[in-house]
Write an enzyme that holds these catalytic residues in place. Structure first.
Site, PDB file in Angstrom:
ATOM      1  N   GLU A  44       1.330  -8.289  -0.305  1.00 27.03           N
ATOM      2  CA  GLU A  44       1.119  -7.074  -1.103  1.00 27.03           C
ATOM      3  C   GLU A  44      -0.373  -6.958  -1.387  1.00 27.03           C
ATOM      4  O   GLU A  44      -0.891  -7.555  -2.310  1.00 27.03           O
ATOM      5  CB  GLU A  44       1.915  -7.148  -2.408  1.00 27.03           C
ATOM      6  CG  GLU A  44       1.935  -5.818  -3.153  1.00 27.03           C
ATOM      7  CD  GLU A  44       2.466  -5.948  -4.568  1.00 27.03           C
ATOM      8  OE1 GLU A  44       2.485  -7.067  -5.115  1.00 27.03           O
ATOM      9  OE2 GLU A  44       2.834  -4.909  -5.142  1.00 27.03           O
ATOM     10  N   ALA A  92      -2.675  -4.760 -11.497  1.00 27.81           N
ATOM     11  CA  ALA A  92      -3.388  -5.975 -11.907  1.00 27.81           C
ATOM     12  C   ALA A  92      -4.109  -6.642 -10.740  1.00 27.81           C
ATOM     13  O   ALA A  92      -4.677  -7.719 -10.898  1.00 27.81           O
ATOM     14  CB  ALA A  92      -2.403  -6.945 -12.542  1.00 27.81           C
ATOM     15  N   HIS A 113       0.724   0.763  -4.446  1.00 21.63           N
ATOM     16  CA  HIS A 113      -0.590   0.671  -5.086  1.00 21.63           C
ATOM     17  C   HIS A 113      -1.527   1.686  -4.425  1.00 21.63           C
ATOM     18  O   HIS A 113      -2.590   1.336  -3.928  1.00 21.63           O
ATOM     19  CB  HIS A 113      -1.142  -0.753  -4.994  1.00 21.63           C
ATOM     20  CG  HIS A 113      -0.386  -1.728  -5.848  1.00 21.63           C
ATOM     21  ND1 HIS A 113      -0.601  -1.838  -7.198  1.00 21.63           N
ATOM     22  CD2 HIS A 113       0.599  -2.617  -5.564  1.00 21.63           C
ATOM     23  CE1 HIS A 113       0.214  -2.762  -7.705  1.00 21.63           C
ATOM     24  NE2 HIS A 113       0.960  -3.242  -6.735  1.00 21.63           N
ATOM     25  N   ASP A 145      10.202  -7.873  -8.534  1.00 20.87           N
ATOM     26  CA  ASP A 145       8.750  -8.038  -8.670  1.00 20.87           C
ATOM     27  C   ASP A 145       8.445  -9.099  -9.728  1.00 20.87           C
ATOM     28  O   ASP A 145       7.469  -8.994 -10.475  1.00 20.87           O
ATOM     29  CB  ASP A 145       8.079  -6.698  -9.022  1.00 20.87           C
ATOM     30  CG  ASP A 145       6.574  -6.718  -8.783  1.00 20.87           C
ATOM     31  OD1 ASP A 145       6.087  -7.658  -8.109  1.00 20.87           O
ATOM     32  OD2 ASP A 145       5.882  -5.817  -9.280  1.00 20.87           O
ATOM     33  N   LEU A 182       2.532  -3.471 -19.981  1.00 16.48           N
ATOM     34  CA  LEU A 182       3.347  -4.494 -19.317  1.00 16.48           C
ATOM     35  C   LEU A 182       2.438  -5.458 -18.560  1.00 16.48           C
ATOM     36  O   LEU A 182       1.417  -5.060 -18.006  1.00 16.48           O
ATOM     37  CB  LEU A 182       4.334  -3.843 -18.342  1.00 16.48           C
ATOM     38  CG  LEU A 182       5.404  -2.947 -18.965  1.00 16.48           C
ATOM     39  CD1 LEU A 182       6.234  -2.274 -17.867  1.00 16.48           C
ATOM     40  CD2 LEU A 182       6.317  -3.749 -19.886  1.00 16.48           C
ATOM     41  N   ALA A 183       2.848  -6.721 -18.530  1.00 19.34           N
ATOM     42  CA  ALA A 183       2.054  -7.740 -17.831  1.00 19.34           C
ATOM     43  C   ALA A 183       2.819  -8.265 -16.627  1.00 19.34           C
ATOM     44  O   ALA A 183       2.717  -9.433 -16.278  1.00 19.34           O
ATOM     45  CB  ALA A 183       1.695  -8.864 -18.790  1.00 19.34           C
TER      46      ALA A 183
HETATM   47 ZN    ZN Z   1       2.668  -4.455  -7.083  1.00 13.77          ZN
END
Ligand code: ZN
Length: 395
Positions: free
Chosen positions: A129, A142, A197, A275, A312-313
């Site tokens: 990814e 992130a 993304h 995920d 969110l983390a």
């Molecule tokens: Zn992702």
């Protein structure tokens, strides 16, 4: 064939709701026998469904596929720990990082698969990814900005060699020039391409799909907080019929309206993913995160930044939570939600598990109870072997 090769389990077939006895022989489902009339104890039968297939797992229970160097035995430990979540096949996910760090992560996962047959049986492939994703804040999520870049085939080949050919899925953004050629080469080499993304235009998305991209990675997340109402890359991917769609169904990442629309629009091409990050499967509490700062895992399973509870983390919920959420909220039936977490991802990746709970399919299956609000896993079978039994549910 000795008798010990044959395993049998009774339960309700998740598609028909009928009591059946499933027999497993030499790693495959060899029989599914319907019962003649009601039997004693039928009211306590578990549901039987195909084992879950997760296209995106970054880590589990403190083990991480992205902390370099990857601790020895990580893939093996994650593979067996995931049986407790009903996951019988998965794609360890290596995200955007420096070129050498990515290579090292891939090498180490591939090495574990080579050395251990059980790990190789659980790891259906590796999901890369990044790093060919959007550098923009929002879509990038992130992922480290400095490592994002345009698709580079030579670099990909170097990584695929380190991965011993196990990269089967790559997430990229078609906003980079040269994406279409890269996508076509991936497809030629048996690697599925997913759009994610991204801040791509409609035209760029259509071009990537025309070149062979077939999936959207966690659609609706890894996106700008604010978008033009239309056109935008979410509509474009929803409307592109060739694209299958992954969603994180935990109830925190997407509103129910979006989950519902994705299910309705994509049907058999809608896929649940976890995920999950390394904090998944840990006890609620506060943890130190390697991507910076402390994170809080709430008792409800939400993972957020300690300083900003609204942010969110990552995801800490596994597929069975996504299934539970969809069914409890009336977004999908139990059988559909199970398919979204098993048959659909397996079909997308071309795995034999796409056959589902049927004769001749791999004997990867789960037995669970449905409480009315939650799926409670009881047993997991991998290749006909019982690899997980919840305490007190041995039957
Ligand atoms: Zn992702």
């Amino acid at each position: 064939m000795s008798h010990s090769d044959i395993t049998a389990i009774r339960g309700l077939h998740y598609l028909s709701g009928e009591p059946v006895t499933v027999t497993m022989t030499s790693g495959k489902i060899s029989g599914i026998h319907k019962e003649e009339g009601p039997q004693a104890g039928d009211e306590n039968l578990p549901w039987l469904a195909p084992g879950f297939v997760d296209l995106q797992i970054n880590g589990f229970r403190g083990l991480d596929f992205n902390t370099i160097p990857i601790a020895k035995g990580t893939a093996k430990s994650v593979t067996s720990a995931l049986f407790e979540e009903g996951v019988t096949s998965y794609y360890p996910t290596v995200i955007t990082n420096g070129d050498d760090a990515i290579e090292q992560a891939l090498r180490s996962i591939a090495g574990e698969c080579r050395e251990d047959a059980a790990t190789a049986a659980g790891v259906a492939g590796i999901h890369l990814e990044g790093p060919f994703i959007s550098p923009e804040d929002g879509p990038r999520g992130a992922h480290g900005r400095s490592f994002t870049k345009a698709p580079d085939w030579e670099l990909f080949l170097r990584w695929q060699e380190a991965a011993e050919g196990r990269i089967k899925l790559i997430t990229l953004s078609p906003e980079w020039p040269g994406t279409a050629g890269f996508v076509a080469r991936c497809v030629e080499h048996g690697v599925q391409v997913s759009i994610g993304h991204t801040s791509a235009t409609d035209e760029q998305i259509m071009e990537a799909a025309a070149a062979g991209a077939r999936l959207s990675t966690h659609l609706g997340n890894g996106a700008h907080l604010m978008l033009p109402r239309h056109p935008n890359y979410i509509w474009a991917q929803l409307a592109q019929e060739e694209l299958w769609t992954c969603v994180i169904g935990d109830g925190f990442h997407l509103p129910d309206s979006v989950l519902k629309v994705v299910r309705r629009v994509k049907g058999k091409r809608a896929i649940l993913v976890s995920d999950a990050v390394a904090f998944s499967g840990l006890a609620p509490g506060t943890y130190e995160s390697h991507i910076g700062g402390r994170v809080v895992l709430t008792p409800e399973g939400k993972l957020h930044l300690e300083q900003s509870p609204g942010i969110l983390a990552g995801s800490a919920q596994m597929l069975q939570s996504g299934i539970s959420h969809l069914v409890y909220k009336g977004i999908a039936s139990l059988s559909e939600a199970c398919d979204m977490a098993s048959v659909h991802p397996a079909a997308f990746m071309g795995l034999p598990a796409a056959a589902g709970l049927a004769i001749g399919a791999p004997a990867d299956l789960v037995a669970f109870e449905w409480t009315g609000s939650r799926l409670k896993l009881m047993q997991t079978y991998k290749h006909g072997n019982r690899v997980y039994t919840r305490a007190g549910t041995d039957c």
